[in-house]
Every structure is written in structure tokens, then in C-alpha cells.
Design an enzyme around this catalytic site. Structure first.
Site, PDB file in Angstrom:
ATOM      1  N   VAL A   1       0.873  -1.163   0.000  1.00  0.00           N
ATOM      2  CA  VAL A   1       0.000   0.000   0.000  1.00  0.00           C
ATOM      3  C   VAL A   1       0.911   1.214   0.000  1.00  0.00           C
ATOM      4  O   VAL A   1       1.948   1.211   0.669  1.00  0.00           O
ATOM      5  CB  VAL A   1      -0.906   0.023   1.250  1.00  0.00           C
ATOM      6  CG1 VAL A   1      -1.704   1.312   1.338  1.00  0.00           C
ATOM      7  CG2 VAL A   1      -1.842  -1.186   1.249  1.00  0.00           C
ATOM      8  N   CYS A   2       0.552   2.229  -0.776  1.00  0.00           N
ATOM      9  CA  CYS A   2       1.252   3.518  -0.709  1.00  0.00           C
ATOM     10  C   CYS A   2       2.747   3.300  -1.048  1.00  0.00           C
ATOM     11  O   CYS A   2       3.076   2.485  -1.917  1.00  0.00           O
ATOM     12  CB  CYS A   2       1.019   4.128   0.677  1.00  0.00           C
ATOM     13  SG  CYS A   2       1.328   5.889   0.853  1.00  0.00           S
ATOM     14  N   THR A   3       3.641   3.994  -0.365  1.00  0.00           N
ATOM     15  CA  THR A   3       5.056   3.895  -0.711  1.00  0.00           C
ATOM     16  C   THR A   3       5.717   2.607  -0.212  1.00  0.00           C
ATOM     17  O   THR A   3       6.927   2.419  -0.417  1.00  0.00           O
ATOM     18  CB  THR A   3       5.838   5.111  -0.172  1.00  0.00           C
ATOM     19  OG1 THR A   3       5.557   5.239   1.227  1.00  0.00           O
ATOM     20  CG2 THR A   3       5.415   6.382  -0.882  1.00  0.00           C
TER      21      THR A   3
END
Lengths: 228, 228
Positions: free
Chosen positions: B99-101
Site C-alpha cells: 500500500v502507498c510507498t
């Protein structure tokens, strides 16, 4: 600096707490706290524990209190410390708020009497038990009381609250940083949207836990009575 | 029983982890773990710490690994234990996800080479640095790799994954129980939606942190090189 306290108790629904906390922890001028009966790790419903940052005794005076929900609300209603803390904190705070079934802890502290409020859809009608007027909405504001619907409503609730506390542009900045442009892969987030079989199964799951909730809520309200 | 491990590291974005964990912890037949370098509480970006349930050494073999993001990714890229764990776990797991970075931790473990993937909008173009093909989408599937966009995308990602692992009806039940019918109060969750002033401010905030990220990513990729 203003202070926002998020209440933690065993078996809290993790996202009820983290949704609004993720938003409000980025609010300029505010410090957020996770407040519980002690600093011991608090088990959540996600299988891991979180470490509170303040106890009910050590907590600075709160300008805002936010109460998450979850099945742990049943025991928290009668643990002898959470509701008394909310009575004290709610009397002082400018904003007394909840997500999901956290509304019943606010209600047991007498803070929802005569207020329009919301909670998780499966418990909404029970809000009348604490003297509130149940509203079918994701976020409900009535004076100093802001309540959110079930679990994920806490993110919408957090952004609405951020806008009220710090202005719309600040809330929009937080929304963009959190990339909050939701795209649920299915259309089943409310009972009237979900397929019949899904709705029946989820209602049955909540139904099996309902008797304990009702008993604890009745006990908490009996304790509140004489002070109410 | 299958096992899903969620990686924790200091300054992880709390909602990156909790969004999908809240969904997947309700998946029948699966056990979820929060896995870190030790069992010491891990500070999150929300001001409180969470207690891992497994270490990189004690963790059972994972069928699924999920890597959240946040500014803590910078240090995790070069802590000497997180990326090596992901190399081992990713080689075995049926599903390697982020998820995300968190995508850059997967990437530093060599797991995104030639894969279509997504991450937080402000970092998307950098996915090519780890050999991935950046895609502008909230959830991207490429073979065993599932990646989600920034922060709140983790909930959509979790539901998509739940459907894949246990069927659509199970995912819909979880969606209904979590009342996931989002209603953001503002329309600013993507750069192209947000007002210009909001976009500029958020870009500047991420920009100020970018040099450290770039340096750590370069160092991590240099370490990966000889094994790649």
C-alpha cells in the site's frame, strides 16, 4: 496547542480509531493522544495491541474527545473507568465525538441526551436507548456533538471535523496527502445496497452478539440514572 | 490456515497498515500477523506505537505479505533487515503486496521488476526506478503482485484482495460490516481534483522530503544490484 484524546479499550475496532486519528494527527495546532485506563498495550480487534500515550489520570485537559467503537464497547460500558472519564472529559471538551458504536459510550456518559446522532447501521435504532435521536447519515453534527457511522465513516468524519477545526483548505490538504478518493470494488457498504444473502449473514453475525450489548448498555444506563 | 504478514517499521503510516489489516483480519481461513524486526513497540506516524505479533525470525511462512508505506520507508529501505526479509518472504509467498510507498520496499527487494504497479500519487513516477511500470490506478494487479495507491487506497485494495482470496460474497460481507460506503466531504483526494493552492502546498510538503527518499532508494538499489 489544543488537545484531542482518542479513547482506547480492549477489542476496539482498530480502524474506528485510526481513521479519524490519521486525519487529525496532521492538524496544525493540535496534539493527539491515545488515552486508556493504563499505559499497558491495549489489544485491538486486528490481532495486535497499541500502546496508549496517556492514562485517564495523566491526560491533559481535552478540547476534543473521540470515542471509537467495536465489540469491546460491551465491556468498556461497564469497566468502571471509561464512562466516568467520558463524563468528566465530555463536560469540559468543546467537542465530544464518536465513531461507530463508540456513540454508546458517549451515551452512557449522558452526552447524547436530546442530540441527533448516528452510529453503525446495525445499532442505529438503539441510540434512542441513550436518549439520542437516531439519524441515518454518515456524519451527524448537533452542537458540540459529532458522531460518525460504522468503522470506515471515521475517515469522512475526521475530514469534516478537520474542516471545522482548521478550515476547509487544511482538510483538503490532508485529504490529498491521504489520497482519499475512494473506489470500493463492490457496492455493498450499506444494508440497502448489499445483496440479500450478504445482508442476512451480516445481520445474523451482529445479532448473535446483541444480547450481551443490550445487557451491558442497560447496566451502564442504570448506573448513570441517579446522576442523569 | 494460511498466513498473512503485515510489515511494521518506525514511522509507518498507520492507516496504510490498518486499512487492509482491518479487512483481511476478518477473512475466514487466514491468520494475520504484524511482523517487525523485534517485538518492541513500533512508533507510527500517528503518535502512538503498535506491538508486533511476530519478528522477522519468528514469523511463520507467509502466504501473503503486505507492506505499508509512509515516511518511515526512507529508513526501512536501508535498515539491513526489512528488505532482506521481503526478499525471502516474497520468494515464497503467493501474494506480495503493498500500500502507498510500501511499493518501494517491495521494489528494493527486487519484486516489482517488469511488473505493473501503483503507489502514492506523489511518488508514482519513481516506480520506474525499481523496474516497475507505473500505473495511475487505485489498485493494480500483475500476477502475484497487488499494489495499492496512497494511504486510504488500502481499504479498496484490502477488499479486492479479500475477494480474490475468499470470493466476492465474503468481501461484500466485510464491506457491509465495515459500513464502507464512503462519502468524502470534499472533492480533493487526487491532484487533478484538488484546488490549485491545495495541490501546490501538498506537493511542496512531499518535495521537502524527496531528497532523503531518493538517496535511500539509490542506496537500497545499489545493495540489491549484485543479487538482481
Amino acid at each position: 496547542m489544543r488537545h484531542a484524546g482518542f479513547i482506547a479499550f480492549p477489542n476496539v475496532t482498530q480502524l474506528d480509531l485510526t481513521g479519524p486519528l490519521q486525519v487529525l494527527s496532521r492538524l496544525p495546532g493540535w496534539k493527539t493522544h491515545v488515552v486508556a485506563s493504563s499505559l499497558e498495550p491495549v489489544p485491538t480487534d486486528c490481532g495486535f495491541a497499541l500502546v496508549p500515550t496517556q492514562t485517564f489520570e495523566s491526560c491533559p485537559p481535552l478540547d476534543l474527545v473521540c470515542v471509537p467503537g467495536g465489540f469491546g464497547v460491551d465491556d468498556a460500558l461497564c469497566d468502571g473507568v471509561t464512562v466516568p472519564f467520558l463524563e468528566r472529559a465530555g463536560a469540559r471538551a468543546q467537542h465530544a465525538t464518536s465513531v461507530c458504536t463508540g456513540a454508546f459510550l458517549l451515551g452512557a456518559a449522558g452526552l447524547l441526551r436530546g442530540r441527533r446522532a448516528t452510529t453503525h447501521w446495525a445499532y442505529r435504532e438503539a441510540l434512542s436507548r441513550v436518549g439520542a435521536v437516531p439519524v441515518d447519515a454518515r456524519v451527524v453534527r448537533d452542537g458540540p456533538i459529532l458522531t460518525g457511522g460504522g468503522v470506515t465513516a471515521g475517515i469522512d468524519f475526521g475530514l469534516a471535523l478537520a474542516a471545522e477545526l482548521a478550515g476547509r483548505e487544511v482538510a483538503e490538504r490532508i485529504q490529498l496527502a491521504l489520497e482519499y478518493d475512494p473506489a470500493p470494488p463492490f457496492h455493498a457498504g450499506r444494508p440497502e445496497q448489499a445483496p440479500e444473502a450478504v445482508r442476512a449473514e451480516v445481520r445474523a453475525t451482529f445479532g448473535r452478539r446483541r444480547a450481551v450489548f443490550e445487557a451491558r448498555l442497560a447496566a451502564a444506563l442504570e448506573a448513570l440514572g441517579p446522576r442523569g
